[in-house]
Design a protein around this motif. Structure first.
Motif, short mmCIF file in Angstrom:
data_model
loop_
_atom_site.label_atom_id
_atom_site.label_comp_id
_atom_site.label_asym_id
_atom_site.label_seq_id
_atom_site.Cartn_x
_atom_site.Cartn_y
_atom_site.Cartn_z
N VAL A 51 37.71 48.88 0.28
CA VAL A 51 38.63 47.80 0.64
C VAL A 51 40.00 48.43 0.92
CG1 VAL A 51 39.79 45.70 -0.13
CG2 VAL A 51 37.38 46.08 -0.68
N THR A 52 40.36 48.42 2.20
CA THR A 52 41.65 48.95 2.64
C THR A 52 42.45 47.81 3.26
OG1 THR A 52 40.82 49.49 4.85
CG2 THR A 52 40.61 51.20 3.14
N ALA A 53 43.69 48.07 3.58
CA ALA A 53 44.52 47.05 4.21
C ALA A 53 43.91 46.61 5.54
CB ALA A 53 45.94 47.56 4.42
N TYR A 54 43.27 47.53 6.25
CA TYR A 54 42.67 47.20 7.54
C TYR A 54 41.50 46.22 7.39
CZ TYR A 54 42.38 48.23 12.50
OH TYR A 54 42.45 48.13 13.86
N VAL A 55 40.86 46.21 6.23
CA VAL A 55 39.76 45.28 5.97
C VAL A 55 40.25 43.83 6.07
CG1 VAL A 55 38.21 44.45 4.14
CG2 VAL A 55 38.37 46.89 4.63
N ILE A 56 41.51 43.59 5.73
CA ILE A 56 42.06 42.24 5.81
C ILE A 56 42.02 41.76 7.26
CG2 ILE A 56 44.04 40.74 5.32
CD1 ILE A 56 42.70 42.11 2.83
N ARG A 57 42.36 42.63 8.20
CA ARG A 57 42.31 42.28 9.63
C ARG A 57 40.90 41.86 10.04
NH1 ARG A 57 44.63 43.22 14.66
NH2 ARG A 57 43.26 44.05 16.27
N HIS A 58 39.92 42.66 9.64
CA HIS A 58 38.52 42.35 9.99
C HIS A 58 38.06 41.07 9.30
CE1 HIS A 58 37.40 46.11 12.11
NE2 HIS A 58 38.47 46.53 11.48
N THR A 59 38.50 40.87 8.09
CA THR A 59 38.13 39.67 7.34
C THR A 59 38.67 38.41 8.02
OG1 THR A 59 38.04 40.89 5.26
CG2 THR A 59 38.34 38.50 5.10
N VAL A 60 39.95 38.45 8.38
CA VAL A 60 40.58 37.29 9.02
C VAL A 60 39.93 37.04 10.38
CG1 VAL A 60 42.74 36.40 9.99
CG2 VAL A 60 42.74 37.54 7.76
N ALA A 61 39.71 38.08 11.17
CA ALA A 61 39.09 37.91 12.48
C ALA A 61 37.68 37.31 12.34
CB ALA A 61 39.03 39.24 13.21
N THR A 62 36.93 37.80 11.39
CA THR A 62 35.57 37.29 11.17
C THR A 62 35.60 35.82 10.74
OG1 THR A 62 34.80 39.49 10.57
CG2 THR A 62 33.44 37.64 9.86
N GLU A 63 36.52 35.50 9.84
CA GLU A 63 36.64 34.11 9.37
C GLU A 63 37.06 33.18 10.51
OE1 GLU A 63 36.07 31.11 6.75
OE2 GLU A 63 35.55 33.22 6.44
N LEU A 64 38.00 33.61 11.33
CA LEU A 64 38.43 32.80 12.47
C LEU A 64 37.28 32.58 13.45
CD1 LEU A 64 41.98 34.25 13.16
CD2 LEU A 64 41.42 31.99 12.25
N MET A 65 36.51 33.63 13.68
CA MET A 65 35.36 33.52 14.58
C MET A 65 34.34 32.50 14.05
SD MET A 65 32.78 36.48 15.89
CE MET A 65 31.96 36.60 14.31
N HIS A 66 34.07 32.58 12.76
CA HIS A 66 33.10 31.66 12.16
C HIS A 66 33.58 30.21 12.19
CE1 HIS A 66 30.07 34.46 10.91
NE2 HIS A 66 30.96 35.21 10.29
N ARG A 67 34.89 30.03 12.16
CA ARG A 67 35.45 28.67 12.18
C ARG A 67 35.70 28.17 13.60
NH1 ARG A 67 39.31 27.84 7.02
NH2 ARG A 67 38.02 28.94 5.51
N GLY A 68 35.40 29.03 14.58
CA GLY A 68 35.54 28.61 15.98
C GLY A 68 36.94 28.69 16.46
#
Length: 173
Positions: free
Chosen positions: A156-173
């Motif tokens: 878990v790095t700071a860059y993981v937050i970027r991937h997490t947010v992008a993935t969550e936004l994608m899942h929420r449309g």
């Protein structure tokens, strides 16, 4: 070596060979193999895990940094370099690209400002992520301390937050 390391090395070699061919140094182009991307190494956090990270005690500058990562999905470097002057509170936009920085292929776009970020941005003077009035250039050590306190491993790095947010936004449309 990992697949990514090998692919990067082959990419550099391919660029050099292509340059030589384009400049008449070689009689014909050299064929190259297509290499697979390999497995991704970035981890994605669940919303509950992100909440666990957020709930930890942390210094103010780390809290602002984490808020910016969550609220903008920016790369950590862009979040650290973000200044109050790149944020237009009236229009509700954040320009992730600094005025004197040339736009690159990685793109630092103008994005909408999350409503909950407005007070954090309005309170800032100069760099948004600052410690004792000075801009923070590196935050990896502080982020590691936060990550360890939340019980996460080195994946878990700071860059993981970027991937997490992008993935969550994608899942929420």
């Amino acid at each position: 070596y990992s697949a990514g390391t090998i692919k990067r090395a082959f990419g550099a070699a391919k660029a050099a060979v292509n340059w030589a061919w384009n400049n008449g140094e070689l009689e014909r182009p050299v064929p190259f193999l297509r290499l697979s991307e390999g497995a991704g190494r970035e981890r994605i956090l669940s919303v509950a895990e992100l909440a666990r990270l957020w709930s930890q005690d942390m210094p103010d500058h780390v809290r602002v940094f984490l808020a910016l990562l969550i609220g903008t999905a920016a790369r950590p470097e862009a979040a650290l370099q973000l200044t109050r002057f790149q944020c237009d509170i009236e229009r509700g936009t954040i320009n992730l690209n600094q005025r004197d920085r040339v736009q690159t292929k990685k793109r630092r776009p103008v994005i909408p400002m999350a409503e909950w970020l407005r007070p954090w941005i309005a309170a800032a003077d100069g760099h948004l992520v600052a410690y004792r009035g000075r801009p923070v250039k590196k935050i990896a050590g502080a982020f590691q301390t936060l990550r360890d306190a939340a019980g996460f491993g080195p994946d878990v790095t700071a860059y993981v937050i970027r991937h997490t947010v992008a993935t969550e936004l994608m899942h929420r449309g």
